[in-house]
Scaffold this motif. Structure first.
Motif, mmCIF file in Angstrom:
data_model
loop_
_atom_site.group_PDB
_atom_site.id
_atom_site.type_symbol
_atom_site.label_atom_id
_atom_site.label_comp_id
_atom_site.label_asym_id
_atom_site.label_seq_id
_atom_site.Cartn_x
_atom_site.Cartn_y
_atom_site.Cartn_z
ATOM 1 N N LEU A 209 0.820 -1.204 0.000
ATOM 2 C CA LEU A 209 0.000 0.000 0.000
ATOM 3 C C LEU A 209 0.862 1.267 0.000
ATOM 4 C CD1 LEU A 209 -2.716 1.458 0.218
ATOM 5 C CD2 LEU A 209 -2.597 1.123 2.706
ATOM 6 N N ALA A 210 1.866 1.294 0.861
ATOM 7 C CA ALA A 210 2.739 2.478 0.922
ATOM 8 C C ALA A 210 3.394 2.743 -0.425
ATOM 9 C CB ALA A 210 3.791 2.285 2.005
ATOM 10 N N ASN A 211 3.812 1.684 -1.091
ATOM 11 C CA ASN A 211 4.480 1.834 -2.387
ATOM 12 C C ASN A 211 3.490 2.220 -3.486
ATOM 13 O OD1 ASN A 211 7.003 1.188 -1.264
ATOM 14 N ND2 ASN A 211 6.619 -1.010 -1.519
ATOM 15 N N LYS A 212 2.281 1.664 -3.436
ATOM 16 C CA LYS A 212 1.258 2.003 -4.422
ATOM 17 C C LYS A 212 0.828 3.459 -4.275
ATOM 18 C CE LYS A 212 -1.759 0.924 -7.665
ATOM 19 N NZ LYS A 212 -1.325 0.465 -9.012
ATOM 20 N N LEU A 213 0.655 3.909 -3.039
ATOM 21 C CA LEU A 213 0.222 5.286 -2.801
ATOM 22 C C LEU A 213 1.241 6.301 -3.295
ATOM 23 C CD1 LEU A 213 -1.333 4.966 0.775
ATOM 24 C CD2 LEU A 213 -2.564 5.440 -1.349
ATOM 25 N N HIS A 214 2.503 5.897 -3.332
ATOM 26 C CA HIS A 214 3.551 6.801 -3.815
ATOM 27 C C HIS A 214 3.264 7.247 -5.239
ATOM 28 C CE1 HIS A 214 7.516 8.573 -4.263
ATOM 29 N NE2 HIS A 214 7.672 7.900 -5.382
ATOM 30 N N GLU A 215 2.603 6.377 -6.032
ATOM 31 C CA GLU A 215 2.260 6.731 -7.414
ATOM 32 C C GLU A 215 1.317 7.932 -7.472
ATOM 33 O OE1 GLU A 215 0.677 3.326 -9.415
ATOM 34 O OE2 GLU A 215 2.250 1.974 -8.672
ATOM 35 N N PHE A 216 0.584 8.174 -6.369
ATOM 36 C CA PHE A 216 -0.405 9.250 -6.340
ATOM 37 C C PHE A 216 0.035 10.381 -5.414
ATOM 38 C CE2 PHE A 216 -2.517 5.254 -7.322
ATOM 39 C CZ PHE A 216 -3.252 5.580 -8.443
ATOM 40 N N GLY A 217 1.290 10.339 -4.989
ATOM 41 C CA GLY A 217 1.797 11.385 -4.113
ATOM 42 C C GLY A 217 1.220 11.345 -2.715
ATOM 43 N N ILE A 218 0.809 10.151 -2.255
ATOM 44 C CA ILE A 218 0.190 9.976 -0.938
ATOM 45 C C ILE A 218 1.087 9.070 -0.097
ATOM 46 C CG2 ILE A 218 -1.864 9.143 0.284
ATOM 47 C CD1 ILE A 218 -3.421 9.549 -2.347
ATOM 48 N N SER A 219 1.136 9.311 1.204
ATOM 49 C CA SER A 219 1.904 8.444 2.105
ATOM 50 C C SER A 219 1.023 8.011 3.266
ATOM 51 C CB SER A 219 3.154 9.165 2.614
ATOM 52 O OG SER A 219 2.797 10.320 3.336
ATOM 53 N N LEU A 220 1.484 7.024 4.011
ATOM 54 C CA LEU A 220 0.817 6.590 5.232
ATOM 55 C C LEU A 220 1.368 7.425 6.388
ATOM 56 C CD1 LEU A 220 0.887 2.706 4.735
ATOM 57 C CD2 LEU A 220 -0.858 4.356 4.033
ATOM 58 N N LYS A 221 0.467 7.929 7.233
ATOM 59 C CA LYS A 221 0.862 8.889 8.255
ATOM 60 C C LYS A 221 0.856 8.266 9.653
ATOM 61 C CE LYS A 221 0.861 12.389 5.306
ATOM 62 N NZ LYS A 221 2.108 13.075 4.922
ATOM 63 N N ALA A 222 1.748 8.770 10.507
ATOM 64 C CA ALA A 222 1.747 8.379 11.911
ATOM 65 C C ALA A 222 0.365 8.635 12.510
ATOM 66 C CB ALA A 222 2.809 9.171 12.671
ATOM 67 N N GLY A 223 -0.123 7.670 13.281
ATOM 68 C CA GLY A 223 -1.441 7.780 13.892
ATOM 69 C C GLY A 223 -2.557 7.189 13.068
ATOM 70 N N GLU A 224 -2.301 6.893 11.790
ATOM 71 C CA GLU A 224 -3.353 6.331 10.946
ATOM 72 C C GLU A 224 -3.604 4.860 11.260
ATOM 73 O OE1 GLU A 224 -3.569 8.953 6.881
ATOM 74 O OE2 GLU A 224 -2.400 7.105 6.802
ATOM 75 N N LEU A 225 -4.850 4.446 11.050
ATOM 76 C CA LEU A 225 -5.257 3.051 11.140
ATOM 77 C C LEU A 225 -5.189 2.450 9.741
ATOM 78 C CD1 LEU A 225 -6.677 0.600 12.563
ATOM 79 C CD2 LEU A 225 -8.855 1.697 11.942
ATOM 80 N N ILE A 226 -4.458 1.346 9.604
ATOM 81 C CA ILE A 226 -4.313 0.705 8.294
ATOM 82 C C ILE A 226 -4.870 -0.717 8.378
ATOM 83 C CG2 ILE A 226 -2.762 0.186 6.395
ATOM 84 C CD1 ILE A 226 -2.735 3.135 7.241
#
Length: 258
Positions: A209-226
């Motif tokens: 997911l983290a790598n896929k989101l990079h394609e859209f300029g999005i990252s996983l953030k501290a505090g987020e539920l995944i």
């Protein structure tokens, strides 16, 4: 771009009105998965402008069976917003959904950001604060769940709500591949599985997911539920159903449909 805007408005209306639409893929020839992600992001933007807040992400299609069914070779994802969270032992009104189903997942809460494109599962483990038992309530704004990959991607990964358990478990010394789960509907076991059901290890799903989101300029953030993907098959629910997911060493999480 015009059809992307049209589909965005159709899906927003379907969610608000609880009236499903016919499959997007049957009405818009040549729709690509990249278009579908753009639709998802446009829907997200509308909701953010209305005051909603992103509190996490979800990975779907992590089982080989589901990937085979939709003819794909990788998962998909969606966003979790603040108004999607249901407290443990809470209730959900069936009338607010179209055709709900439940899936039990090991929820990860991050203590640091994860930014692609080269995230691996060890990076995920190092970035994890704790894990929690969760039930994802999935729903399709597409009539009768007649979906292809582009349909579910545009529809936020067919996500609707997430029920979050109270027990927070450290992953130190915990082998998430072997953590077992049993899913109960009205005290009858309707599913079971282990962490390995999510791409062999749920941290692999989050790294994807983290790598896929990079394609859209999005990252996983501290505090987020995944949410890294279901540990067993989705189970349809109706008014009056009480659902509990019990996780080995992680506690349980419950919700009732009214």
């Amino acid at each position: 771009m015009e059809h992307i805007r049209e589909i965005t408005l159709q899906l927003l209306d379907a969610e608000k009105s609880c009236r499903p639409i016919q499959p997007i893929t049957s009405r818009y020839g040549g729709l690509h998965v990249e278009d579908a992600y753009q639709i998802q992001l446009q829907i997200l933007d509308v909701k953010l402008q209305s005051g909603r807040v992103v509190i996490g992400k979800k990975v779907g299609l992590t089982s080989k069976a589901m990937q085979t069914m939709l003819g794909v070779n990788e998962p998909d994802y969606g966003h979790l917003l603040d108004d999607m969270v249901v407290q443990n032992n809470g209730t959900v009104e069936v009338s607010s959904l179209l055709s709900p189903k439940v899936e039990a997942e090991i929820g990860f809460v991050l203590k640091s950001d994860l930014v692609g494109p080269n995230v691996n599962y060890l990076d995920v483990l190092l970035a994890t604060d704790y894990v929690v038992p969760t039930i994802e309530i999935i729903d399709s704004r597409i009539a009768d769940w007649k979906i292809k990959l582009e349909d579910t991607v545009a529809d936020n990964g067919s996500s609707a709500l997430v029920v979050v358990g109270d027990h927070k478990t450290s992953i130190a010394g915990l082998d998430l591949r072997t953590v077992g789960m049993a899913l109960f509907q009205n005290d009858i076991e309707v599913g079971n599985g282990a962490g390995a059901a999510a791409l062999g290890h749920p941290a692999h799903a989050i790294a994807w997911l983290a790598n896929k989101l990079h394609e859209f300029g999005i990252s996983l953030k501290a505090g987020e539920l995944i949410l890294p993907g279901a540990l067993s098959g989705a189970v349809a629910v109706k008014q009056g159903d009480a659902v509990t997911a019990r996780f080995e060493t992680m506690g349980s999480v419950s919700v009732t449909f009214v």
